[in-house]
Design an enzyme around this catalytic site. Sequence first.
Site, PDB file in Angstrom:
ATOM      1  N   SER A   1      23.416  51.069  43.106  1.00  0.00           N
ATOM      2  CA  SER A   1      24.256  49.970  42.638  1.00  0.00           C
ATOM      3  C   SER A   1      25.575  50.434  42.031  1.00  0.00           C
ATOM      4  CB  SER A   1      23.490  49.129  41.616  1.00  0.00           C
ATOM      5  OG  SER A   1      23.114  49.905  40.501  1.00  0.00           O
TER       6      SER A   1
ATOM      7  N   LYS B   1      22.207  43.017  33.894  1.00  0.00           N
ATOM      8  CA  LYS B   1      23.518  43.658  33.936  1.00  0.00           C
ATOM      9  C   LYS B   1      24.607  42.742  33.389  1.00  0.00           C
ATOM     10  CE  LYS B   1      22.324  46.538  37.939  1.00  0.00           C
ATOM     11  NZ  LYS B   1      22.576  46.820  39.370  1.00  0.00           N
TER      12      LYS B   1
END
Length: 801
Positions: free
Chosen positions: A703, A746
Site C-alpha cells: 500500500s 488509515k
Amino acid sequence: MQQASHSLEGAGVGVAVPASERDALARQLPPNALLLIPVRNMVLFPGMVVPIAIGRKASVEAAELAANTGQAVGILLQTDPMVESPGPGDLAPVGCVASLLRCVTTPDGDHYIICQGQQRFRVLDYLSGYPYLVALVERIGEQGDMGDKEIEARHLQLKESALQALQLLPHVPQEMLNAIEATDAPGLLADLVAGHLDLKLQERQSLLEDAALRPRQDRLLGLLAHRIEVLQLSRDIGQRTKASVGQREREFLLREQLKAIQKELGLDEREAVEVEELRQQIEACGMPQEVLTQARKELTRLQRMSDASAEYSTVRAYLEWLVELPWPAPAPLDIDVAQARALLEQDHFGLEKVKKRILEFLAVHKLKPGGHGPILCLVGPPGVGKTSLGQSIARCMGRKFVRVSLGGVHDEAELRGHRRTYVGALPGNVIQALRKVGTRDCVMLLDEVDKVGVGMHGDPAAALLELLDPEQNKAFRDNYLALPFDLSQVMFIATANTLDTLAGPLRDRMEVLQLSGYTREEKFAIARKYLVSRQCEACGLLPNQFALEDAAVERIIRDYTREAGVRGLERQIAALCRHAAMQIAEGLATEVQVTAAGLPDILGPALFEDELALRCGLPGVATGLAWTPVGGDILFIEASRMAGSGRLILTGQLGDVMKESAQAALTLLKARAQGLGLGSVAFDKVDVHVHVPAGAIPKDGPSAGVAMLIALSSLFLDRPVDHHVAMTGEISLRGLVLPVGGIKEKVLAAAAAGIQRVLLPARNRKDLEELPASVRAQLEFILLEDVDQAMRAAIVQDSKP
C-alpha cells in the site's frame, strides 16, 4: 491391599528468605544433613514412587531447593496431622530418604513432588537457623543376611501371599503383578508389600522403623494372611447375596457389608460417610444416563479402595468434577430487545454497526431460542471495547459471563484437558470455566483467539474447530472426563486483534465483526461519559473534588496518546486522578481542577508532536498511510539521490513486498521520465536511497506504492510534496492505482495527524461509507485511477516550497 500409594499434603515450618540466601544455606549443610518434608497420613518406604502434594511454604522451598541442587530429601510422618506447623517433637524418629523425580505446579497454584524412596534414616539431631526443617541423620542399611535360607523361604511365601491377595482385588493393574513377580530382593519385596498393604499409620511407621528383615517378614505374612481371609470372606458374602435380591436391597446389603469390613479392618467411618454423600450428589445432579452409569461405576471402585491408596484421591477428584458440572439443561430466557438496545447504548459509545449486528443476533435468538446462530468474532485493535462488548451481550441476554484467555496457548490439552493417567491431570479450560460459572447457557468469551500457536503437544486451533461447531459440540469430549458434554447452549464469542494469524477453517466458522479505532471526537465523548467518572471512583474522589476541563481532555488525546482505543487515554486520566488524590490526602487542597496549561506539570512534556512540517518541507519526502494491528498510522517515505551506478538502496526494515513496491515505483518513474521532463537525468549514474522511518520497526505490504512514487518524483523534479496530503495505494507498472485494505484505520490516523487531503484508490470508494460523518467532513478525498492524478494532487507545482 491397595493398588497404588497415596499422595498427601506436606507440611513445613520456617520463615521466608531470599533465594540467594537459601542457596547459601544449602551449601552450608553438613554431609550427613537432610532437608525434611513432613507429610500427613502416609509413610514412604524404600523403592516406592509416589506423588506427594505439598502446601506449606517451607515444604515448597525445601522441595524447590532439593530439585534445583539435586539433593535428596527426608520424608517424615507427622505424628499429629492436626498440627499446622510441626516441630521436632511432632515428627516420627525414622523416615525414608527420597530422591525427587519431578516437581509439578498446577494452574491452580498447587505444588506436587514425585519422589522415589531410597533408604531408611534415623534423625539424630535437628539443626536450627534454616527456613525449613533440617536434621542430622543416620542412614540405616538393610539388616539381614541375604543368604539366609529362612529369609529366602519367607521371601517366597511373602511373594505368593501378595500375589494371592492381589488376585482377589478387582481391576488390579498387570504392572503391579509383574513388579511383585519380578522382585528378587527380600528387603525390597517386604517394603513394596508394606507400602501397598491396608494398614494403620502406626503399623506402617512401625514397619518402617523395623530394620531387621526377618521380623518384618513375619509381621507382613501375618497381616497378609488376615487380609486374604477378609477378601475371601467378602467374595463369599457377595456370591451368596447376589442371587434373587432386588437392586435397592442389594445395594443396601453391600453397603452394610462394606461397613462391617471397614470396622473389622479398623478403617475410619468418615470415609464411608463421604462416599455416601458423593452417591447422593451423583443421583441428584441430573447427569445423562451415559454419564450416570460411568459415575456409579467409579463410585463402586472408590468404595473398594482405602483412603491410603493413590488412586483414591484421583477417583474422588474425578467424581467431584462430575457432580459439580452443570449437567441439566437450563430453561430458555426471554430477551427484551429494547432493553438490550438501551444497555448497549449505556455501556458503549459509537460502534453503531457492531451494535446493530448484536441486536439482530439477539432478535433472532429471541424468536428461535433453540437455533444455532453464528459464532461472533470481534476483531479490532486493543482498547476499543471487545471484551466489554461480550460482557454487555451477556447482560442483554440475562446470562452469566465467563472469559477464557487463549493468548499464548500452545498445547491442545489446555482446551481438551489431560488424561487421568497423568499426575495432576485437570480438565481443559472450557470445562473449568463451565464449572466456575455453574450453568450451560453462559456467554463464554474466547479472548485473543488469534494468539494461539502450534506447539509440540498439538494445535489448539484444531480443538477450537470442534468447540465452535454447534453440530459437533453437542457431544464435546474432554480428555479428563472422557464423557460427552453438551456445549450447544453455550454462546461463544471470540475476540482477536487481527485475522492474519487465524487459521482459515477456524475463521470460516465465525462471523467477523470489525471494530475500528475511535476518532478524536469519540475519544472525547468516551472520556467524558465513562473514563473520568470511573477513575475518580477508583481513586476515591468525590464528584466535587476533581474537575477536568474539556480543553485538557482534548490536549491529552492530541499530545499524550496516539492509539486506536482508549486504554492509554484512561491511563493518563488515572494519573491526573492520582495527582488530585495525593493533593487532597495531604490536605493541600479540597478541590483540584486540571487545565490544559497545567498538564505538563503533572504528565510531563507532550509525548507526540506534529512532524509534518518538519519532514515534508523538502523534495523527496511523502506522507503515506499504514495499517497496524493496533490501528492506523502515518508513514513517511524519504528519498535521496547521489552520484553512483544506478543502484536502489532500501532501508527501514522493509519486507519483500514493500521492497518490490519501491522497485516498481522507480521503474515506473524511469518509464515516464520523458513525459515528466526528466529525459536529461542519467539514471544509470545516480544511486537512489529510499528510507522509511522508524528504522527499528518492520514494515511490509504494497500500500506504500503511491507514496514511494510521489517521493521519487518529488526528488527528481525538485519539488516538495504538499505536507497536508497523505496517500495510500498500490501501483502497477502500467501506472494504475490498485485498491488496498485498512482504509478506515488509515483515514482515522490521517485525521488525527492533522492531514487535510487524502489520496485513495478509486476502487476503495465503498470504504468511505464506513467513516464517521465528522471525519468525512474534516478531510478532502481524492480518488485515484492512475498515478498521474496522484502527482498532480500531491506535488507542489511551484518550485518554491
